[in-house]
Design an enzyme around this catalytic site. Structure first.
Site, PDB file in Angstrom:
ATOM      1  N   ASN A 248       1.047  -1.014   0.092  1.00  0.00           N
ATOM      2  CA  ASN A 248       0.002   0.126   0.452  1.00  0.00           C
ATOM      3  C   ASN A 248       0.342   0.672   0.336  1.00  0.00           C
ATOM      4  O   ASN A 248       1.693   1.419   1.187  1.00  0.00           O
ATOM      5  CB  ASN A 248      -0.698   0.328   0.942  1.00  0.00           C
ATOM      6  CG  ASN A 248      -1.919   0.842   1.166  1.00  0.00           C
ATOM      7  OD1 ASN A 248      -2.081   1.941   0.167  1.00  0.00           O
ATOM      8  ND2 ASN A 248      -2.123   0.955   2.530  1.00  0.00           N
TER       9      ASN A 248
ATOM     10  N   ARG B 257      -2.128  -2.295  -3.442  1.00  0.00           N
ATOM     11  CA  ARG B 257      -3.843  -1.063  -3.128  1.00  0.00           C
ATOM     12  C   ARG B 257      -3.916   0.197  -4.397  1.00  0.00           C
ATOM     13  O   ARG B 257      -2.953   0.643  -4.310  1.00  0.00           O
ATOM     14  CB  ARG B 257      -3.815  -0.316  -1.891  1.00  0.00           C
ATOM     15  CG  ARG B 257      -5.024  -0.165  -2.065  1.00  0.00           C
ATOM     16  CD  ARG B 257      -4.693   0.623  -0.621  1.00  0.00           C
ATOM     17  NE  ARG B 257      -6.546   1.328  -0.319  1.00  0.00           N
ATOM     18  CZ  ARG B 257      -6.480   2.705   0.143  1.00  0.00           C
ATOM     19  NH1 ARG B 257      -5.121   3.419   0.889  1.00  0.00           N
ATOM     20  NH2 ARG B 257      -7.463   3.824   0.467  1.00  0.00           N
TER      21      ARG B 257
ATOM     22  N   HIS C 243     -13.526   3.225  -0.358  1.00  0.00           N
ATOM     23  CA  HIS C 243     -12.814   1.999   0.348  1.00  0.00           C
ATOM     24  C   HIS C 243     -13.069   0.887   0.631  1.00  0.00           C
ATOM     25  O   HIS C 243     -14.170  -0.726   1.156  1.00  0.00           O
ATOM     26  CB  HIS C 243     -13.790   2.465   1.935  1.00  0.00           C
ATOM     27  CG  HIS C 243     -13.215   3.341   3.005  1.00  0.00           C
ATOM     28  ND1 HIS C 243     -13.578   3.991   3.571  1.00  0.00           N
ATOM     29  CD2 HIS C 243     -11.699   3.567   3.119  1.00  0.00           C
ATOM     30  CE1 HIS C 243     -12.660   5.246   4.262  1.00  0.00           C
ATOM     31  NE2 HIS C 243     -11.815   4.840   3.682  1.00  0.00           N
TER      32      HIS C 243
ATOM     33  N   ARG D 103     -11.965  15.512   7.804  1.00  0.00           N
ATOM     34  CA  ARG D 103     -12.851  15.625   6.742  1.00  0.00           C
ATOM     35  C   ARG D 103     -14.120  15.984   6.372  1.00  0.00           C
ATOM     36  O   ARG D 103     -15.034  15.432   7.421  1.00  0.00           O
ATOM     37  CB  ARG D 103     -12.643  14.448   5.593  1.00  0.00           C
ATOM     38  CG  ARG D 103     -11.619  14.402   4.246  1.00  0.00           C
ATOM     39  CD  ARG D 103     -11.715  13.451   3.344  1.00  0.00           C
ATOM     40  NE  ARG D 103     -10.492  12.937   2.544  1.00  0.00           N
ATOM     41  CZ  ARG D 103      -9.916  11.385   3.060  1.00  0.00           C
ATOM     42  NH1 ARG D 103     -11.284  10.601   3.250  1.00  0.00           N
ATOM     43  NH2 ARG D 103      -9.411  10.720   2.999  1.00  0.00           N
TER      44      ARG D 103
ATOM     45  N   GLU E  34      -8.881  -5.223   5.263  1.00  0.00           N
ATOM     46  CA  GLU E  34      -8.009  -5.039   3.613  1.00  0.00           C
ATOM     47  C   GLU E  34      -7.032  -5.819   2.978  1.00  0.00           C
ATOM     48  O   GLU E  34      -7.193  -6.011   1.867  1.00  0.00           O
ATOM     49  CB  GLU E  34      -7.655  -3.297   3.740  1.00  0.00           C
ATOM     50  CG  GLU E  34      -9.694  -2.403   3.756  1.00  0.00           C
ATOM     51  CD  GLU E  34      -8.713  -1.169   4.302  1.00  0.00           C
ATOM     52  OE1 GLU E  34      -8.814  -0.985   4.835  1.00  0.00           O
ATOM     53  OE2 GLU E  34      -8.975  -0.022   2.863  1.00  0.00           O
TER      54      GLU E  34
END
Ligand code: AMP
Length: 402
Positions: free
Chosen positions: A10, A92, A181, A242, A385
């Site tokens: 990743n 990823r 996601h 955010r 993940e």
């Protein structure tokens, strides 16, 4: 012996996270992280299976140097990248646009397409590409697979994916809801069906991925039909830093009246908003601690976070029509019992409730926290993940070599 290991990479703009998995039993042979790449004080943390972590700080100039350092650490544990037991590397990749609906074996054409998508993912895709290019240079003969954060959401109908703006303008600039996601939403929706003892095709689930970034998805029979993040990860829920949803005209107002530049507004909404903007903290543990001490700003931030979450639960309930389960996952979803309780409080008429004792249990296992007779099950399902990327990568490489 056939190759059964998958290295998951990743690659962020200044970091590389990695895990080496043995797909026979999904065990982690090694995990680690290189941070602050390009700075003098780059940090490496490497943890082999069962062993103590090795940590050090040293200048690591770029991704190539980072990956070489990772390869050297793996080699110390007899797990080097040149091992014949390494079957593939799974990367990823944040943005696969509409092109990549599935994990894809990487070749020049795939690299060119990920590059073509940079305008819609300017922060993420360049770093992902650098990681892929570096890994390919180290092992050019090894199959490498891209697993896209957006792929799971490509099943969304146009009614959910298209924004209500001029079609020609939207299409010219590839403006639409992509969602992110996706690897987590795919893994958690499937694991939730398993927890219910049913096939994914027979189950409708609302997945709430509540980490520092947060997103909700509506999953009908294993296929995503709506999700809260949009063109970028900015839309939707209140997140750590955010804003999530707001009137887009706030941006015009801040530019015209507040005299802020587009870059300043971008930073404000992505890095200085959400929980941190509301109360100065983005860690839910700290926010809960402050609430317990009577801090009103923290309490208001929590209430705004929950209000938004509830709106999405209601919206996706309506989108799905029938809901079998709601699944909480990621850092906040897996750990913050007060968030789970507050999110479904007052929704008994929708068949939703949380059992106080079950909700208070701490565990790394998927579990139900709704009362035994609940019409809609409420679940806590730890996401994974890396395992999902490794599983998808291994499945693809296995198929190819058959
Ligand atoms: P993630 O992005 O999935 O790693 O989630 C990170 C976030 O999870 C942190 O910023 C915290 O807000 C939250 N978190 C992690 N552990 C806990 C905990 N024990 N209780 C409440 N929130 C937690």
């Amino acid at each position: 012996m056939s190759a059964t290991r998958v290295l998951v990479l990743n690659s962020g703009s200044s970091s590389v996270k990695y895990q080496l998995l043995d797909m026979r039993d999904s065990s982690r042979l090694a995990t680690g992280l290189v941070e602050r790449i390009g700075e003098r004080s780059s940090r490496l943390r490497h943890t082999p299976l069962g062993g103590p972590s090795r940590e050090r700080t040293e200048p690591i100039a770029d991704h190539e140097a980072a990956l070489k350092t990772v390869a050297a650490e793996l080699a110390k544990d007899g797990l080097g990248l040149d091992s014949p037991e390494l079957a593939a590397i799974g990367h990823r990749v944040v943005h696969g646009g509409r092109t990549f609906t599935e994990p894809t074996v990487i070749d020049e054409r795939v690299l060119a397409e990920i590059e073509r998508l940079i305008p819609v993912a300017p922060l993420h895709n360049p770093a992902n590409l650098t990681g892929i290019r570096t890994a390919r240079a180290l092992r050019p003969d090894l199959p490498q697979v891209a697993v896209f954060d957006t792929a799971f959401h490509t099943t969304m109908p146009e009614s959910a994916a298209r924004y209500a703006i001029d079609v020609a303008t939207a299409d010219a600039h590839r403006v639409r809801r992509y969602g992110f996601h996706g690897t987590s939403h795919a893994y958690v929706s499937r694991a939730t069906a398993k927890l219910l003892g049913r096939a994914p095709e027979d189950v409708n689930v609302i997945v709430l991925h509540l980490g520092n970034g947060a997103s909700a998805s509506a999953v009908r029979g294993g296929r995503c039909v709506d999700t809260s993040m949009g063109l970028t990860p900015l839309e939707g829920l209140v997140m750590g830093t955010r804003s999530g949803d707001m009137d887009p005209a706030v941006i015009f107002h801040l530019a015209r009246v507040g005299k802020m530049s587009i870059d300043e507004i971008d930073t404000l909404l992505n890095k200085k908003s959400g929980l941190v903007g509301l109360c100065g903290d983005n860690d839910m543990r700290e926010i809960r601690r402050r609430i317990d001490e009577g801090d009103e700003r923290a309490a208001l931030a929590f209430d705004i976070y929950i209000h938004r979450l509830k709106k999405y639960i209601g919206a996706y309930y309506a989108v799905l029509g029938t809901v079998d389960a709601i699944a909480f996952t990621a850092g906040v979803g897996e750990n913050a019992a007060p968030v789970r309780a507050a999110a479904v409080a007052g929704l008994e008429t929708l068949g939703l409730a949380v059992d106080g004792e079950l909700n208070a249990v701490r565990s790394d296992e998927p579990r139900l926290i709704s009362p035994a007779d609940a019409r809609v099950k409420v679940a806590v399902v730890p996401t994974d993940e890396e395992l999902e990327i490794a599983t998808q990568t291994y499945a693809l490489v296995g198929e190819e070599s058959d």
